[in-house]
Write a protein that holds these residues in place. Sequence first.
Motif, PDB file in Angstrom:
ATOM      1  N   ASN A  67       0.166  29.616  -9.149  1.00 26.80           N
ATOM      2  CA  ASN A  67      -0.900  29.861 -10.124  1.00 26.80           C
ATOM      3  C   ASN A  67      -0.361  30.002 -11.547  1.00 26.80           C
ATOM      4  O   ASN A  67      -1.140  29.975 -12.510  1.00 26.80           O
ATOM      5  N   GLN A  68       0.958  30.150 -11.682  1.00 25.95           N
ATOM      6  CA  GLN A  68       1.545  30.267 -13.017  1.00 25.95           C
ATOM      7  C   GLN A  68       1.910  28.908 -13.604  1.00 25.95           C
ATOM      8  O   GLN A  68       2.410  28.825 -14.728  1.00 25.95           O
ATOM      9  N   LEU A  69       1.637  27.832 -12.852  1.00 28.56           N
ATOM     10  CA  LEU A  69       1.788  26.479 -13.381  1.00 28.56           C
ATOM     11  C   LEU A  69       0.448  26.020 -13.956  1.00 28.56           C
ATOM     12  O   LEU A  69      -0.619  26.438 -13.490  1.00 28.56           O
ATOM     13  N   TRP A  70       0.480  25.151 -14.957  1.00 24.75           N
ATOM     14  CA  TRP A  70      -0.761  24.592 -15.482  1.00 24.75           C
ATOM     15  C   TRP A  70      -1.431  23.762 -14.383  1.00 24.75           C
ATOM     16  O   TRP A  70      -0.814  22.862 -13.824  1.00 24.75           O
ATOM     17  N   HIS A  71      -2.671  24.095 -14.088  1.00 22.65           N
ATOM     18  CA  HIS A  71      -3.343  23.401 -12.996  1.00 22.65           C
ATOM     19  C   HIS A  71      -4.851  23.358 -13.212  1.00 22.65           C
ATOM     20  O   HIS A  71      -5.401  24.026 -14.090  1.00 22.65           O
ATOM     21  N   THR A  72      -5.498  22.576 -12.381  1.00 23.44           N
ATOM     22  CA  THR A  72      -6.945  22.459 -12.317  1.00 23.44           C
ATOM     23  C   THR A  72      -7.351  22.753 -10.888  1.00 23.44           C
ATOM     24  O   THR A  72      -6.836  22.136  -9.960  1.00 23.44           O
ATOM     25  N   ASP A  73      -8.244  23.714 -10.688  1.00 30.43           N
ATOM     26  CA  ASP A  73      -8.604  24.122  -9.338  1.00 30.43           C
ATOM     27  C   ASP A  73      -9.131  22.938  -8.525  1.00 30.43           C
ATOM     28  O   ASP A  73     -10.009  22.193  -8.977  1.00 30.43           O
ATOM     29  N   SER A  74      -8.574  22.782  -7.333  1.00 26.74           N
ATOM     30  CA  SER A  74      -9.064  21.830  -6.333  1.00 26.74           C
ATOM     31  C   SER A  74      -8.979  20.369  -6.759  1.00 26.74           C
ATOM     32  O   SER A  74      -9.669  19.517  -6.192  1.00 26.74           O
ATOM     33  N   SER A  75      -8.124  20.042  -7.706  1.00 22.88           N
ATOM     34  CA  SER A  75      -7.938  18.621  -8.033  1.00 22.88           C
ATOM     35  C   SER A  75      -7.327  17.873  -6.857  1.00 22.88           C
ATOM     36  O   SER A  75      -7.383  16.642  -6.798  1.00 22.88           O
ATOM     37  N   ALA A  78     -10.734  16.013  -1.959  1.00 19.36           N
ATOM     38  CA  ALA A  78     -11.574  14.833  -2.103  1.00 19.36           C
ATOM     39  C   ALA A  78     -12.858  15.174  -2.852  1.00 19.36           C
ATOM     40  O   ALA A  78     -13.369  14.357  -3.622  1.00 19.36           O
ATOM     41  N   ARG A  79     -13.388  16.378  -2.637  1.00 16.20           N
ATOM     42  CA  ARG A  79     -14.502  16.866  -3.452  1.00 16.20           C
ATOM     43  C   ARG A  79     -13.938  17.944  -4.363  1.00 16.20           C
ATOM     44  O   ARG A  79     -13.721  19.074  -3.957  1.00 16.20           O
ATOM     45  N   ARG A  80     -13.672  17.575  -5.583  1.00 14.51           N
ATOM     46  CA  ARG A  80     -12.973  18.494  -6.479  1.00 14.51           C
ATOM     47  C   ARG A  80     -13.919  19.596  -6.968  1.00 14.51           C
ATOM     48  O   ARG A  80     -15.098  19.620  -6.646  1.00 14.51           O
ATOM     49  N   ALA A  81     -13.392  20.525  -7.743  1.00 16.11           N
ATOM     50  CA  ALA A  81     -14.174  21.661  -8.218  1.00 16.11           C
ATOM     51  C   ALA A  81     -14.918  21.315  -9.501  1.00 16.11           C
ATOM     52  O   ALA A  81     -14.390  20.637 -10.381  1.00 16.11           O
ATOM     53  N   LYS A  82     -16.144  21.813  -9.599  1.00 21.43           N
ATOM     54  CA  LYS A  82     -16.916  21.680 -10.831  1.00 21.43           C
ATOM     55  C   LYS A  82     -16.556  22.807 -11.793  1.00 21.43           C
ATOM     56  O   LYS A  82     -16.159  22.571 -12.927  1.00 21.43           O
ATOM     57  N   CYS A  83     -16.706  24.054 -11.336  1.00 25.94           N
ATOM     58  CA  CYS A  83     -16.383  25.189 -12.198  1.00 25.94           C
ATOM     59  C   CYS A  83     -15.870  26.341 -11.341  1.00 25.94           C
ATOM     60  O   CYS A  83     -16.068  26.375 -10.125  1.00 25.94           O
ATOM     61  N   SER A  84     -15.197  27.282 -11.996  1.00 30.84           N
ATOM     62  CA  SER A  84     -14.696  28.487 -11.339  1.00 30.84           C
ATOM     63  C   SER A  84     -15.116  29.710 -12.134  1.00 30.84           C
ATOM     64  O   SER A  84     -15.321  29.635 -13.354  1.00 30.84           O
ATOM     65  N   LEU A  85     -15.246  30.847 -11.422  1.00 28.79           N
ATOM     66  CA  LEU A  85     -15.595  32.115 -12.049  1.00 28.79           C
ATOM     67  C   LEU A  85     -14.572  33.142 -11.597  1.00 28.79           C
ATOM     68  O   LEU A  85     -14.339  33.313 -10.395  1.00 28.79           O
ATOM     69  N   LEU A  86     -13.952  33.824 -12.556  1.00 30.44           N
ATOM     70  CA  LEU A  86     -12.884  34.772 -12.264  1.00 30.44           C
ATOM     71  C   LEU A  86     -13.278  36.146 -12.790  1.00 30.44           C
ATOM     72  O   LEU A  86     -13.563  36.307 -13.982  1.00 30.44           O
ATOM     73  N   SER A  87     -13.304  37.115 -11.895  1.00 32.21           N
ATOM     74  CA  SER A  87     -13.753  38.470 -12.215  1.00 32.21           C
ATOM     75  C   SER A  87     -12.576  39.429 -12.118  1.00 32.21           C
ATOM     76  O   SER A  87     -11.905  39.510 -11.085  1.00 32.21           O
ATOM     77  N   ALA A  88     -12.308  40.178 -13.199  1.00 32.16           N
ATOM     78  CA  ALA A  88     -11.172  41.099 -13.251  1.00 32.16           C
ATOM     79  C   ALA A  88     -11.564  42.442 -12.646  1.00 32.16           C
ATOM     80  O   ALA A  88     -12.442  43.135 -13.160  1.00 32.16           O
ATOM     81  N   ASP A 214     -15.115  25.097 -16.794  1.00 32.33           N
ATOM     82  CA  ASP A 214     -15.349  23.779 -16.212  1.00 32.33           C
ATOM     83  C   ASP A 214     -14.002  23.179 -15.835  1.00 32.33           C
ATOM     84  O   ASP A 214     -13.188  22.861 -16.703  1.00 32.33           O
ATOM     85  N   ASN A 215     -13.760  23.040 -14.535  1.00 25.37           N
ATOM     86  CA  ASN A 215     -12.481  22.507 -14.067  1.00 25.37           C
ATOM     87  C   ASN A 215     -12.287  21.027 -14.377  1.00 25.37           C
ATOM     88  O   ASN A 215     -11.170  20.519 -14.315  1.00 25.37           O
ATOM     89  N   ARG A 216     -13.360  20.322 -14.701  1.00 22.54           N
ATOM     90  CA  ARG A 216     -13.261  18.890 -14.928  1.00 22.54           C
ATOM     91  C   ARG A 216     -12.631  18.555 -16.271  1.00 22.54           C
ATOM     92  O   ARG A 216     -12.221  17.417 -16.495  1.00 22.54           O
ATOM     93  N   CYS A 217     -12.571  19.516 -17.167  1.00 19.89           N
ATOM     94  CA  CYS A 217     -12.043  19.215 -18.514  1.00 19.89           C
ATOM     95  C   CYS A 217     -11.169  20.341 -19.055  1.00 19.89           C
ATOM     96  O   CYS A 217     -11.001  20.460 -20.272  1.00 19.89           O
ATOM     97  N   THR A 218     -10.612  21.174 -18.178  1.00 20.06           N
ATOM     98  CA  THR A 218      -9.667  22.205 -18.599  1.00 20.06           C
ATOM     99  C   THR A 218      -8.515  22.282 -17.603  1.00 20.06           C
ATOM    100  O   THR A 218      -8.638  21.860 -16.454  1.00 20.06           O
ATOM    101  N   MET A 219      -7.417  22.851 -18.051  1.00 18.75           N
ATOM    102  CA  MET A 219      -6.369  23.360 -17.169  1.00 18.75           C
ATOM    103  C   MET A 219      -6.217  24.845 -17.462  1.00 18.75           C
ATOM    104  O   MET A 219      -6.619  25.327 -18.526  1.00 18.75           O
ATOM    105  N   HIS A 220      -5.614  25.572 -16.530  1.00 20.45           N
ATOM    106  CA  HIS A 220      -5.340  26.983 -16.775  1.00 20.45           C
ATOM    107  C   HIS A 220      -4.077  27.391 -16.030  1.00 20.45           C
ATOM    108  O   HIS A 220      -3.586  26.678 -15.152  1.00 20.45           O
TER     109      HIS A 220
END
Length: 271
Positions: A67-75, A78-88, A214-220
Motif C-alpha cells: 500500500n506504500q507503492l503508488w497504485h490504483t485500487d483493483s486495476s 477484470a472489473r476494476r474499481a470506480k471509487c474508494s472511500l477511506l474512513s480514519a 475516483d480510482n479511474r483517474c488517480t493513484m494513491h
Amino acid sequence: MLVFPGQPLTDDQQLAFTERFGPLETAPNYAGKALRLRNEFTDISNLDHEGRILDPKDRLNQYNLGNQLWHTDSSFKARRAKCSLLSAREVTSTGGETQYADLRAAYDALPEERKSQLHGLVAEHSIATSRRKTGFDGFNSEITATLPPVPQRLVDYYPESGRTSLYLASHASHIVGWPVEKGEALLQELIEFATQERFVYTQKWTVGDLVLWDNRCTMHRGRPYDPTQRRVLHRTTVSDIATSYLEPPAMPGEMAGSRQGASGAGPRAAG
C-alpha cells in the motif's frame, strides 16, 4: 477526490453511504490469514484479527507494505474499481499520511508528441506484480487462479467529464507487445512524472476523516509511520459497472476512429 473532515462513521454507515455510488466490491483474503473485518471492507491497518498490533515480520504486514507503492485500487481485476472511500478510525501521532496523484492533470501536462505515443498502448496489471516489489510472494493457488493478469489501456477518455487520463499503478508490469524492459521503463517514467509535487495532494489524517476518490483517474499511496502505534482505516470500494470507455479523441494528425477501439471495442478487460 473529496475530503469530508470530522465525519465519524460506523461500519454499517460507511457501507450504506458507499452503496449510493454503485455495487460494493468484496475483497478476497489475499494474505491467507484470519481477518479483522468482513470482506466488504479492506482493512488498512497494522492490527491482527484480534486487534493486536502486528509484528513487522508478520505475513499480513508484509502484504500491506504494498500500500506504500503508488497504485490504483483493483486495476488488477477484470472489473476494476470506480471509487474508494477511506474512513480514519485511529491515527498515528506522526506519519501515515495518504497521498493522491491526479492522473488527468498529469496527462494534460504531457507534451503532445508524448500523448500521441501513448494512445492505444495496453499495460498488463497483476496483484502479484506490486507485491513482488515489496518482497511478498506468498499468494496461494486460489488467488492466482481468481486474479490472473489483466490488460488495461494506458490512456482512457471519460465521456461524463470530457477528460482524458492516464491509468497507472504499481500493479502494471509491462506494455503488451513490447519488450518487457522497454515497457517497464515507460511505466516507471510515467509514474515518476505523474507523482510530481504539482499533481499530488497529501491527506494528513485526523480521527473521523472520510476521503472519497475516483480510482479511474488517480493513484494513491500510504506513507510510512511508527509501526508500534495503532493505525486503523477502513476502506470500502465500488466496482465499475461501465462496459467500456471511449478511446481518447484523435490526436493531431490522426483520423478520428482510425485506432483500434475508437468505438469502445479496443483491448480492455476492465469492467
